[in-house]
Design a protein around this motif. Structure first.
Motif, PDB file in Angstrom:
ATOM      1  N   HIS A 175      -6.610   2.111  -3.684  1.00  0.00           N
ATOM      2  CA  HIS A 175      -5.437   2.697  -4.151  1.00  0.00           C
ATOM      3  C   HIS A 175      -5.515   2.400  -5.631  1.00  0.00           C
ATOM      4  O   HIS A 175      -4.903   2.869  -6.353  1.00  0.00           O
ATOM      5  CB  HIS A 175      -4.342   1.929  -3.427  1.00  0.00           C
ATOM      6  N   GLN A 176      -6.227   1.166  -5.885  1.00  0.00           N
ATOM      7  CA  GLN A 176      -6.343   0.292  -7.317  1.00  0.00           C
ATOM      8  C   GLN A 176      -7.078   1.637  -7.974  1.00  0.00           C
ATOM      9  O   GLN A 176      -6.734   1.990  -9.298  1.00  0.00           O
ATOM     10  CB  GLN A 176      -6.955  -0.741  -7.484  1.00  0.00           C
ATOM     11  N   ILE A 181       0.872  -1.075  -0.029  1.00  0.00           N
ATOM     12  CA  ILE A 181       0.131   0.206   0.156  1.00  0.00           C
ATOM     13  C   ILE A 181       0.958   1.241  -0.042  1.00  0.00           C
ATOM     14  O   ILE A 181       0.535   2.236  -0.738  1.00  0.00           O
ATOM     15  CB  ILE A 181      -0.810  -0.063   1.345  1.00  0.00           C
ATOM     16  N   PHE A 182       2.059   1.511   0.820  1.00  0.00           N
ATOM     17  CA  PHE A 182       2.829   2.412   0.753  1.00  0.00           C
ATOM     18  C   PHE A 182       3.355   2.416  -0.645  1.00  0.00           C
ATOM     19  O   PHE A 182       3.546   3.697  -1.041  1.00  0.00           O
ATOM     20  CB  PHE A 182       3.953   2.296   1.828  1.00  0.00           C
ATOM     21  N   SER A 183       3.946   1.485  -1.094  1.00  0.00           N
ATOM     22  CA  SER A 183       4.496   1.327  -2.405  1.00  0.00           C
ATOM     23  C   SER A 183       3.625   2.028  -3.594  1.00  0.00           C
ATOM     24  O   SER A 183       4.056   2.976  -4.180  1.00  0.00           O
ATOM     25  CB  SER A 183       4.871  -0.055  -2.927  1.00  0.00           C
ATOM     26  N   ALA A 184       2.129   1.858  -3.425  1.00  0.00           N
ATOM     27  CA  ALA A 184       1.511   2.333  -4.398  1.00  0.00           C
ATOM     28  C   ALA A 184       1.257   3.833  -4.282  1.00  0.00           C
ATOM     29  O   ALA A 184       1.348   4.482  -5.299  1.00  0.00           O
ATOM     30  CB  ALA A 184      -0.142   1.597  -4.129  1.00  0.00           C
ATOM     31  N   SER A 185       1.180   4.267  -3.107  1.00  0.00           N
ATOM     32  CA  SER A 185       1.142   5.756  -2.731  1.00  0.00           C
ATOM     33  C   SER A 185       1.940   6.622  -3.395  1.00  0.00           C
ATOM     34  O   SER A 185       2.281   7.375  -4.105  1.00  0.00           O
ATOM     35  CB  SER A 185       0.692   5.972  -1.319  1.00  0.00           C
ATOM     36  N   ILE A 186       3.583   6.005  -2.802  1.00  0.00           N
ATOM     37  CA  ILE A 186       4.792   6.601  -3.315  1.00  0.00           C
ATOM     38  C   ILE A 186       4.744   6.450  -4.860  1.00  0.00           C
ATOM     39  O   ILE A 186       5.297   7.579  -5.457  1.00  0.00           O
ATOM     40  CB  ILE A 186       5.936   5.890  -2.539  1.00  0.00           C
ATOM     41  N   TYR A 187       4.185   5.460  -5.409  1.00  0.00           N
ATOM     42  CA  TYR A 187       4.801   5.332  -6.793  1.00  0.00           C
ATOM     43  C   TYR A 187       3.818   6.535  -7.620  1.00  0.00           C
ATOM     44  O   TYR A 187       4.094   7.092  -8.561  1.00  0.00           O
ATOM     45  CB  TYR A 187       4.355   4.233  -7.556  1.00  0.00           C
ATOM     46  N   ALA A 245       1.867   2.385 -13.329  1.00  0.00           N
ATOM     47  CA  ALA A 245       1.465   0.724 -13.586  1.00  0.00           C
ATOM     48  C   ALA A 245       2.218   0.083 -12.390  1.00  0.00           C
ATOM     49  O   ALA A 245       1.342  -0.928 -12.052  1.00  0.00           O
ATOM     50  CB  ALA A 245       2.261   0.588 -14.989  1.00  0.00           C
ATOM     51  N   ARG A 246       3.300   0.709 -11.890  1.00  0.00           N
ATOM     52  CA  ARG A 246       3.759   0.058 -10.649  1.00  0.00           C
ATOM     53  C   ARG A 246       2.804   0.132  -9.618  1.00  0.00           C
ATOM     54  O   ARG A 246       2.515  -0.708  -8.625  1.00  0.00           O
ATOM     55  CB  ARG A 246       5.147   0.556 -10.353  1.00  0.00           C
ATOM     56  N   ALA A 247       2.095   1.376  -9.501  1.00  0.00           N
ATOM     57  CA  ALA A 247       1.312   1.633  -8.253  1.00  0.00           C
ATOM     58  C   ALA A 247       0.107   0.956  -8.358  1.00  0.00           C
ATOM     59  O   ALA A 247      -0.263   0.257  -7.435  1.00  0.00           O
ATOM     60  CB  ALA A 247       0.963   3.198  -8.459  1.00  0.00           C
ATOM     61  N   TYR A 248      -0.355   0.636  -9.542  1.00  0.00           N
ATOM     62  CA  TYR A 248      -1.588  -0.221  -9.722  1.00  0.00           C
ATOM     63  C   TYR A 248      -1.238  -1.692  -9.271  1.00  0.00           C
ATOM     64  O   TYR A 248      -2.127  -2.454  -8.766  1.00  0.00           O
ATOM     65  CB  TYR A 248      -2.209  -0.409 -11.026  1.00  0.00           C
TER      66      TYR A 248
END
Length: 478
Positions: free
Chosen positions: A282-283, A241-247, A268-271
């Motif tokens: 986040h999706q 989840i943190f990765s998605a927001s930061i991407y 695309a990485r965030a998704y």
């Protein structure tokens, strides 16, 4: 009998609550070497350097013995090699931590010197300030202000504060890429770490509204590196989840830099990260950002497809965050439909978005100011200039002054609406304010939008000297 004085190295070790074995593990040394040092036996230069680096103290302060032969030959200005980079500036390791007083030619030197009364923290900070100045000069050349630097440091420091002390010390001494964390945290420590990182990410998004995209990009990458560093300390779903927001944050900065290919990769990485976490909010956020990227690339039908997919992900979900996202998606849907001149869809989606908005408290993601901004763009494209002007003015009245990016994206179409009404003076006054924001932010995306307005201005007033003068001053030299 008089009690023997405690060895300085042992004092430092106990202050950190470390056993000899633990210190040996922290510094990659043998326990025998540390025992010898604490009993006034000489140890080699590399061992002295590791201990000095770890504690941020000099050899004299740690009472580390040097053999007479080496002591006579050693020059205090010799640089020590470093095998353990830290978060300090790049050249900090070039200073020999075993020495603080350089020899001066023509003056006698003493085998011992009275150290200035400082703490390890003060010494480390002093060295950081000296060598950091050269690094900061480059930042100032890139339009970083002291206030922006401090705000960036504050954002990142929120995450550091939530780390267990041992993890933070390891980061300080060994660097961000050279240590595999094997910490075992309690439930409360894990919660504190997640809370602090959440604060950092939220502040970074706030920072993005008022800062230059290069600065947002730097903060985004700093958070990404920190997240990689602590990934073994977080549950996999929370990490994703943190990765998605930061991407998404990094992608938004690349959006302003007009780096479309890299931007789309980030979304695309965030998704993918949000899908891994099975987090529909986040999706949907990632799909909405992909829609924005597709819109700026002129792929309006594709943008609507992204929006439809995002909406389906959260359509049945309740809660304010989901209602806010649905309102945002519907408004963006209307905007793309306006470009395609499907005004029946525009009206339907704007009204549905507005109805959802009435039930929401003010929100940074989507609020009445953003709704009026999008509604203004839709009515502008439909030729309803007075209505568009009303929407834009209502939007500007509600945006915080420091949200420069959103203000610029509202000022430019407002100036365009006045130009299409042939109200030159009003258009130019607003355009001047917009140009000031654009140049402050140094956003290629906003600059392209300003250039589009200038074409509208020339069409409305083709031979006007005031218009020509504005364009000459507003367009940057390339």
């Amino acid at each position: 009998m008089r009690k023997a004085a405690t060895h300085p190295l042992r004092t430092a070790r106990t202050r950190y609550n470390l056993t000899i074995e633990q210190l040996a593990q922290e510094t990659s040394m043998s326990t025998a070497t540390i025992w010898r040092a604490e009993h006034n036996y000489s140890i080699n230069a590399e061992s002295r350097r590791r201990l000095c680096t770890y504690f941020g103290m000099t050899s004299q302060e740690l009472g580390l013995a040097i053999t007479p032969e080496r002591g006579q030959k050693k020059l205090l200005t010799t640089r020590a090699a470093s095998s353990s980079p830290t978060l300090a500036p790049a050249h900090l390791h070039e200073l020999d931590p075993t020495n603080t007083y350089p020899r001066h030619e023509g003056h006698a030197t003493h085998t011992t010197a009275t150290p200035i009364a400082t703490t390890p923290f003060q010494e480390q900070t002093g060295l950081w300030l000296i060598l950091g100045a050269s690094q900061l000069s480059s930042a100032f050349e890139q339009q970083w202000t002291p206030e922006t630097l401090f705000e960036s440091l504050h954002i990142v420091s929120q995450s550091l504060r939530g780390m267990p002390t041992s993890v933070r010390l390891a980061l300080q001494h060994y660097g961000i890429g050279s240590l595999h964390l094997k910490e075992h945290m309690s439930a409360s420590e894990c919660f504190q770490l997640q809370e602090s990182f959440t604060h950092s990410v939220n502040q970074a998004w706030q920072f993005s509204h008022a800062s230059r995209p290069e600065q947002v990009l730097a903060v985004g990458h700093a958070l990404r590196m920190l997240l990689d560093y602590i990934h073994t300390l977080l549950p996999p779903r929370i990490h994703a989840i943190f990765s998605a927001s930061i991407y998404n944050l990094i992608g938004s900065a690349l959006h302003h830099l007009d780096a479309s290919e890299a931007e789309e990769q980030m979304y695309a990485r965030a998704y993918a990260a949000a899908s891994e976490a099975q987090d529909p909010w986040h999706q949907a956020q990632s799909r909405n950002w992909q829609a924005i990227a597709a819109n700026f690339a002129g792929r309006y039908s594709r943008a609507i497809q992204y929006i439809e997919e995002a909406y389906r992900l959260i359509e049945e979900l309740e809660g304010e965050e989901f209602l806010c996202s649905k309102a945002h998606l519907l408004a963006n849907w209307a905007y793309n439909a306006a470009i395609l001149q499907d005004y029946a869809i525009v009206q339907e989606k704007l009204e549905a978005s507005g109805q959802l908005l009435k039930a929401l408290t003010p929100n940074d993601e989507f609020d009445a100011a953003t709704w009026h901004q999008i509604a203004g763009n839709c009515t502008l494209m439909n030729g309803r200039y007075n209505e568009a002007i009303t929407h834009f003015e209502q939007s500007l009245a509600q945006f915080p002054e420091h949200w420069r990016s959103r203000r610029a994206l509202t000022l430019i179409p407002l100036a365009e609406a006045y130009a299409k009404k042939r109200e030159k003076e009003a258009s130019l006054v607003i355009a001047q304010e917009a140009a000031s924001e654009v140049h402050t932010l140094s956003s290629k995306m906003l600059m392209n939008r300003l250039l589009e307005y200038q074409h509208v201005l020339i069409e409305a007033f083709p031979r006007d000297p005031g218009v020509r003068k504005f364009i000459a001053h507003a367009t940057p030299t390339r």
